[in-house]
Scaffold this active site. Structure first.
Site, PDB file in Angstrom:
ATOM      1  N   ASN A   1       1.205  -1.666  -0.259  1.00 23.62           N
ATOM      2  CA  ASN A   1       0.142  -0.143  -0.080  1.00 23.62           C
ATOM      3  C   ASN A   1       1.093   1.073   0.068  1.00 23.62           C
ATOM      4  O   ASN A   1       0.020   2.018  -0.082  1.00 23.62           O
ATOM      5  CB  ASN A   1      -0.613  -0.325   1.582  1.00 23.62           C
ATOM      6  CG  ASN A   1      -0.313  -0.056   2.709  1.00 23.62           C
ATOM      7  OD1 ASN A   1       0.963  -0.891   2.469  1.00 23.62           O
ATOM      8  ND2 ASN A   1      -0.937   1.039   3.672  1.00 23.62           N
ATOM      9  N   ARG A   2       2.293   1.295   0.031  1.00 24.48           N
ATOM     10  CA  ARG A   2       3.180   2.786  -0.024  1.00 24.48           C
ATOM     11  C   ARG A   2       4.431   2.426  -0.399  1.00 24.48           C
ATOM     12  O   ARG A   2       4.554   0.988  -0.018  1.00 24.48           O
ATOM     13  CB  ARG A   2       3.387   3.666   1.291  1.00 24.48           C
ATOM     14  CG  ARG A   2       3.767   2.426   3.098  1.00 24.48           C
ATOM     15  CD  ARG A   2       3.065   2.875   3.951  1.00 24.48           C
ATOM     16  NE  ARG A   2       3.639   1.813   4.826  1.00 24.48           N
ATOM     17  CZ  ARG A   2       4.100   2.507   5.621  1.00 24.48           C
ATOM     18  NH1 ARG A   2       5.509   3.323   5.503  1.00 24.48           N
ATOM     19  NH2 ARG A   2       5.520   1.615   6.439  1.00 24.48           N
TER      20      ARG A   2
ATOM     21  N   GLY B   1       6.968  -5.230   6.619  1.00 28.25           N
ATOM     22  CA  GLY B   1       8.127  -5.025   7.775  1.00 28.25           C
ATOM     23  C   GLY B   1       7.691  -4.046   7.973  1.00 28.25           C
ATOM     24  O   GLY B   1       7.235  -2.909   7.704  1.00 28.25           O
TER      25      GLY B   1
ATOM     26  N   LYS C   1      16.057  -8.954   8.549  1.00 23.95           N
ATOM     27  CA  LYS C   1      16.177  -8.806   7.348  1.00 23.95           C
ATOM     28  C   LYS C   1      17.676  -9.747   6.809  1.00 23.95           C
ATOM     29  O   LYS C   1      17.672 -10.399   5.269  1.00 23.95           O
ATOM     30  CB  LYS C   1      16.556  -7.539   6.697  1.00 23.95           C
ATOM     31  CG  LYS C   1      15.756  -6.629   7.299  1.00 23.95           C
ATOM     32  CD  LYS C   1      14.045  -7.040   6.165  1.00 23.95           C
ATOM     33  CE  LYS C   1      12.951  -5.968   5.679  1.00 23.95           C
ATOM     34  NZ  LYS C   1      12.321  -6.426   5.034  1.00 23.95           N
TER      35      LYS C   1
ATOM     36  N   TYR D   1      15.980  -5.390  13.088  1.00 26.35           N
ATOM     37  CA  TYR D   1      15.307  -4.979  12.129  1.00 26.35           C
ATOM     38  C   TYR D   1      16.431  -6.013  11.100  1.00 26.35           C
ATOM     39  O   TYR D   1      16.905  -6.411   9.997  1.00 26.35           O
ATOM     40  CB  TYR D   1      15.680  -3.483  11.482  1.00 26.35           C
ATOM     41  CG  TYR D   1      14.607  -3.309  10.406  1.00 26.35           C
ATOM     42  CD1 TYR D   1      13.616  -3.506   9.683  1.00 26.35           C
ATOM     43  CD2 TYR D   1      16.173  -3.426   9.221  1.00 26.35           C
ATOM     44  CE1 TYR D   1      13.178  -2.973   8.204  1.00 26.35           C
ATOM     45  CE2 TYR D   1      15.683  -2.898   7.648  1.00 26.35           C
ATOM     46  CZ  TYR D   1      14.384  -2.774   7.871  1.00 26.35           C
ATOM     47  OH  TYR D   1      14.154  -2.408   6.547  1.00 26.35           O
TER      48      TYR D   1
END
Length: 239
Positions: A11-12, A82, A149, A145
């Site tokens: 969505n972004r 994420g 990842k 994070y």
């Protein structure tokens, strides 16, 4: 041929650009979003918006059922959703760490496992996981994070070995600093410091990330699996 494509967190930012690129190429695109309103531009392109929190197995199952009813079994999965909860180690709570890992790593496992059912039956599929340059080289204040990842690389490579004989490919794209709403809100001095570390001297455009994802999902990339493709302007070279 139009394929059924699912983009999580579409969505972004990077996810929106990826969804847009597939839709403009003629694929049937669905994307998940957790909150807010679906972007009008994706609706105009005929994309299917599916509200889903990938930390909830039931929501993931319901999202797939909705996509399959509308577009058929997912043939291309882009796991992009994420979160970040940046904090220095001594200030990082256990919840800060586990919530990021549950979304970025375990959430990715959930959506990949569910997509794999149909891909195994079809004996073909394309899976692209969106990692980050900091997952390869680390970043102070982003232990949670970065750990989540970097783990996507091990996940993709293990599945590439496990399922390669079924003609299902698993690849990782590792973006560097990208020109998004989030990075535009950074203080100017911080932006300059980031850019000073990038050999090409600029942020990536979201379309540059989307182009690599589309290539890895194409017939031209049919013999590429277990690869990690940095799109970082040279920031992480050597990692």
């Amino acid at each position: 041929m139009s394929r059924s494509v699912l983009v999580t967190g579409g969505n972004r930012g990077i996810g929106l650009a990826i969804a847009r690129a597939f839709a403009q190429a003629g694929d049937k695109v669905a994307y998940t979003y957790r909150s807010g309103e679906p972007p009008a531009e994706l609706a105009d392109l005929g994309c299917l918006a599916v509200r889903c929190d990938i930390t909830d197995s039931e929501q993931v199952e319901q999202a797939y059922k909705e996509v399959e009813e509308r577009h058929g079994p997912v043939e291309v999965l882009v796991a992009n959703a994420g979160i970040t909860k940046d904090q220095l180690l001594m200030r990082m709570s256990e919840e800060d760490f586990t919530s990021v890992v549950d979304t970025n790593l375990t959430g990715t496992f959930r959506v990949v496992k569910r997509a794999n059912k149909a891909m195994l039956r079809a004996r073909k599929g394309r899976v692209v996981l969106i990692s980050s340059v900091v997952g390869l080289m680390g970043q102070a204040g982003q232990a949670n994070y970065s750990a989540s990842k970097s783990a996507l690389v091990g996940l993709a490579r293990s599945l590439a070995r496990e399922l390669g004989s079924r003609n299902i490919t698993f690849n990782v794209v590792a973006p560097g600093f990208v020109d998004t709403d989030m990075t535009r809100e950074l203080p100017e001095q911080t932006r300059k410091e980031f850019l000073s570390r990038v050999p090409l001297g600029r942020y990536a455009e979201v379309e540059e990330i989307a182009g690599v994802v589309r290539f890895l999902s194409s017939d031209e990339a049919s013999y590429i699996t277990g690869a990690v493709i940095p799109v970082d302007g040279g920031l992480g070279m050597g990692h």
